[in-house]
Motif scaffolding. Structure first.
Motif, PDB file in Angstrom:
ATOM      1  N   LEU A 104      46.774  41.381  25.328  1.00 10.12           N
ATOM      2  CA  LEU A 104      47.235  40.524  26.411  1.00 10.12           C
ATOM      3  C   LEU A 104      46.056  39.643  26.799  1.00 10.12           C
ATOM      4  CD1 LEU A 104      49.422  42.774  28.738  1.00 10.12           C
ATOM      5  CD2 LEU A 104      50.175  41.146  26.996  1.00 10.12           C
ATOM      6  N   TYR A 105      46.360  38.441  27.307  1.00  4.77           N
ATOM      7  CA  TYR A 105      45.349  37.427  27.595  1.00  4.77           C
ATOM      8  C   TYR A 105      45.385  37.049  29.071  1.00  4.77           C
ATOM      9  CZ  TYR A 105      45.107  37.141  22.550  1.00  4.77           C
ATOM     10  OH  TYR A 105      44.947  37.465  21.225  1.00  4.77           O
ATOM     11  N   VAL A 106      44.212  37.016  29.680  1.00  9.64           N
ATOM     12  CA  VAL A 106      44.061  36.659  31.089  1.00  9.64           C
ATOM     13  C   VAL A 106      43.819  35.160  31.203  1.00  9.64           C
ATOM     14  CG1 VAL A 106      42.577  36.917  33.120  1.00  9.64           C
ATOM     15  CG2 VAL A 106      43.152  38.920  31.726  1.00  9.64           C
ATOM     16  N   HIS A 107      44.534  34.525  32.129  1.00 10.98           N
ATOM     17  CA  HIS A 107      44.345  33.108  32.445  1.00 10.98           C
ATOM     18  C   HIS A 107      44.420  32.946  33.967  1.00 10.98           C
ATOM     19  CE1 HIS A 107      45.720  32.629  28.243  1.00 10.98           C
ATOM     20  NE2 HIS A 107      46.757  33.348  28.581  1.00 10.98           N
ATOM     21  N   LYS A 108      43.865  31.890  34.471  1.00  6.91           N
ATOM     22  CA  LYS A 108      44.009  31.469  35.877  1.00  6.91           C
ATOM     23  C   LYS A 108      43.653  32.590  36.862  1.00  6.91           C
ATOM     24  CE  LYS A 108      45.645  27.535  34.394  1.00  6.91           C
ATOM     25  NZ  LYS A 108      45.409  27.784  32.955  1.00  6.91           N
ATOM     26  N   LEU A 109      42.618  33.354  36.538  1.00  8.38           N
ATOM     27  CA  LEU A 109      42.136  34.366  37.476  1.00  8.38           C
ATOM     28  C   LEU A 109      41.310  33.670  38.548  1.00  8.38           C
ATOM     29  CD1 LEU A 109      41.644  37.302  38.372  1.00  8.38           C
ATOM     30  CD2 LEU A 109      39.740  37.382  36.759  1.00  8.38           C
ATOM     31  N   ALA A 110      41.747  33.791  39.790  1.00  8.59           N
ATOM     32  CA  ALA A 110      41.037  33.164  40.908  1.00  8.59           C
ATOM     33  C   ALA A 110      41.198  34.031  42.141  1.00  8.59           C
ATOM     34  CB  ALA A 110      41.592  31.764  41.176  1.00  8.59           C
ATOM     35  N   VAL A 111      40.124  34.131  42.916  1.00  9.26           N
ATOM     36  CA  VAL A 111      40.130  34.871  44.181  1.00  9.26           C
ATOM     37  C   VAL A 111      39.749  33.892  45.279  1.00  9.26           C
ATOM     38  CG1 VAL A 111      39.086  36.773  45.486  1.00  9.26           C
ATOM     39  CG2 VAL A 111      39.533  37.042  43.027  1.00  9.26           C
ATOM     40  N   ALA A 112      40.517  33.882  46.366  1.00  7.73           N
ATOM     41  CA  ALA A 112      40.238  32.975  47.482  1.00  7.73           C
ATOM     42  C   ALA A 112      38.830  33.223  48.010  1.00  7.73           C
ATOM     43  CB  ALA A 112      41.268  33.180  48.596  1.00  7.73           C
ATOM     44  N   ARG A 113      38.146  32.153  48.391  1.00  6.68           N
ATOM     45  CA  ARG A 113      36.749  32.255  48.789  1.00  6.68           C
ATOM     46  C   ARG A 113      36.495  33.280  49.900  1.00  6.68           C
ATOM     47  NH1 ARG A 113      35.418  32.112  44.768  1.00  6.68           N
ATOM     48  NH2 ARG A 113      33.354  32.466  45.597  1.00  6.68           N
ATOM     49  N   PRO A 114      37.351  33.407  50.930  1.00  8.20           N
ATOM     50  CA  PRO A 114      37.064  34.439  51.947  1.00  8.20           C
ATOM     51  C   PRO A 114      37.070  35.864  51.396  1.00  8.20           C
ATOM     52  CG  PRO A 114      38.653  32.845  52.790  1.00  8.20           C
ATOM     53  CD  PRO A 114      38.494  32.568  51.327  1.00  8.20           C
ATOM     54  N   TRP A 115      37.680  36.064  50.248  1.00  6.71           N
ATOM     55  CA  TRP A 115      37.753  37.391  49.632  1.00  6.71           C
ATOM     56  C   TRP A 115      36.757  37.550  48.487  1.00  6.71           C
ATOM     57  CZ3 TRP A 115      41.298  41.225  51.214  1.00  6.71           C
ATOM     58  CH2 TRP A 115      42.187  40.815  52.216  1.00  6.71           C
ATOM     59  N   SER A 116      35.929  36.558  48.272  1.00 11.67           N
ATOM     60  CA  SER A 116      34.947  36.623  47.197  1.00 11.67           C
ATOM     61  C   SER A 116      34.004  37.804  47.411  1.00 11.67           C
ATOM     62  CB  SER A 116      34.146  35.316  47.167  1.00 11.67           C
ATOM     63  OG  SER A 116      33.121  35.388  46.215  1.00 11.67           O
ATOM     64  N   GLY A 117      33.697  38.500  46.356  1.00  5.75           N
ATOM     65  CA  GLY A 117      32.789  39.649  46.449  1.00  5.75           C
ATOM     66  C   GLY A 117      33.459  40.916  46.928  1.00  5.75           C
ATOM     67  N   SER A 118      34.784  40.883  47.079  1.00  7.55           N
ATOM     68  CA  SER A 118      35.501  42.045  47.610  1.00  7.55           C
ATOM     69  C   SER A 118      35.915  43.037  46.530  1.00  7.55           C
ATOM     70  CB  SER A 118      36.749  41.580  48.371  1.00  7.55           C
ATOM     71  OG  SER A 118      37.652  40.958  47.473  1.00  7.55           O
ATOM     72  N   GLY A 119      35.694  42.677  45.274  1.00 11.82           N
ATOM     73  CA  GLY A 119      36.097  43.559  44.182  1.00 11.82           C
ATOM     74  C   GLY A 119      37.512  43.310  43.689  1.00 11.82           C
ATOM     75  N   LEU A 120      38.173  42.282  44.217  1.00 10.84           N
ATOM     76  CA  LEU A 120      39.550  42.039  43.803  1.00 10.84           C
ATOM     77  C   LEU A 120      39.634  41.530  42.372  1.00 10.84           C
ATOM     78  CD1 LEU A 120      41.134  40.547  47.037  1.00 10.84           C
ATOM     79  CD2 LEU A 120      41.255  42.892  46.149  1.00 10.84           C
ATOM     80  N   GLY A 121      38.663  40.732  41.940  1.00 10.41           N
ATOM     81  CA  GLY A 121      38.651  40.311  40.542  1.00 10.41           C
ATOM     82  C   GLY A 121      38.548  41.503  39.610  1.00 10.41           C
ATOM     83  N   ASP A 122      37.681  42.453  39.958  1.00 11.00           N
ATOM     84  CA  ASP A 122      37.544  43.685  39.171  1.00 11.00           C
ATOM     85  C   ASP A 122      38.868  44.427  39.103  1.00 11.00           C
ATOM     86  OD1 ASP A 122      34.898  42.916  39.353  1.00 11.00           O
ATOM     87  OD2 ASP A 122      34.233  44.716  40.419  1.00 11.00           O
ATOM     88  N   ALA A 123      39.511  44.569  40.274  1.00 12.08           N
ATOM     89  CA  ALA A 123      40.763  45.323  40.337  1.00 12.08           C
ATOM     90  C   ALA A 123      41.860  44.638  39.529  1.00 12.08           C
ATOM     91  CB  ALA A 123      41.194  45.481  41.794  1.00 12.08           C
TER      92      ALA A 123
END
Length: 200
Positions: A104-123
């Motif tokens: 499977l391929y990941v595209h358009k992964l983005a986290v809103a700036r107020p949530w940056s560094g929260s670990g949501l990209g990792d999750a």
């Protein structure tokens, strides 16, 4: 996580056509932030509806919502994060030798700036890897900007291996990464998706 998801419960769901405006706003904000740092992987103003609506219609774009914010009818509900996950292997990057159907391929992964560094990209990457595993596929793959060393270091820290960089003059992206799919437990958000329905 910097943001307490117990105070801000989060839900992952498939994007619907009515979400287009919020998705475009989040991606445009992310693209502007990237360009301000010299990273030109995405268009400076973000993506047009013609690039995002097909992902929504194909049911491969997913949104992470702040459940509390969604309860406020006076506040536009911009997603906390986006991720597209599908079987599309960009033919300019992935060759038959890569066995493109094995991931499977990941595209358009983005986290809103107020949530940056929260670990949501990792999750979200862990969720994507678990989804690939559940689909019986051995790999989770993505491509990113050839000259964004910081992002490439991030993916390496998250267990991705750099396969190669495809240097096409008309593409800013081209650094190819993959990691083994794995059955990981996700606790950062409530998952309302149906992974078994991800299709090509």
């Amino acid at each position: 996580m910097r943001t307490n998801t117990l105070l801000h419960p989060l839900t992952l769901r498939r994007a619907e056509p009515g979400d287009l405006r919020g998705v475009l706003a989040l991606l445009a904000d992310t693209a502007g932030w990237l360009h301000a740092r010299g990273v030109k992987q995405w268009p400076r103003e973000g993506f047009g509806p013609d690039r995002i609506m097909p992902l929504i219609e194909e049911r491969v774009l997913f949104l992470l919502d702040d459940e509390l914010r969604a309860l406020d009818p006076d506040e536009p509900a911009t997603p906390v994060a986006t991720i597209a996950l599908d079987r599309y292997a960009d033919p300019e990057f992935w060759t038959q030798d890569d066995d493109p159907g094995a991931a499977l391929y990941v595209h358009k992964l983005a986290v809103a700036r107020p949530w940056s560094g929260s670990g949501l990209g990792d999750a979200l990457l862990d969720w994507a890897g678990a989804t690939a595993y559940g689909a019986g596929l051995p790999w989770l793959r993505l491509d990113c900007a050839k000259r964004n060393e910081r992002l490439q270091r991030y993916y390496r820290r998250r267990g991705f291996r750099h396969l190669r960089t495809v240097d096409l003059p008309h593409r800013a992206s081209g650094a190819l990464f993959q990691r083994r799919a794995a059955d990981l437990q996700i606790t950062a958000f409530r998952d309302l998706t149906m992974p078994e329905l991800i299709v090509a």
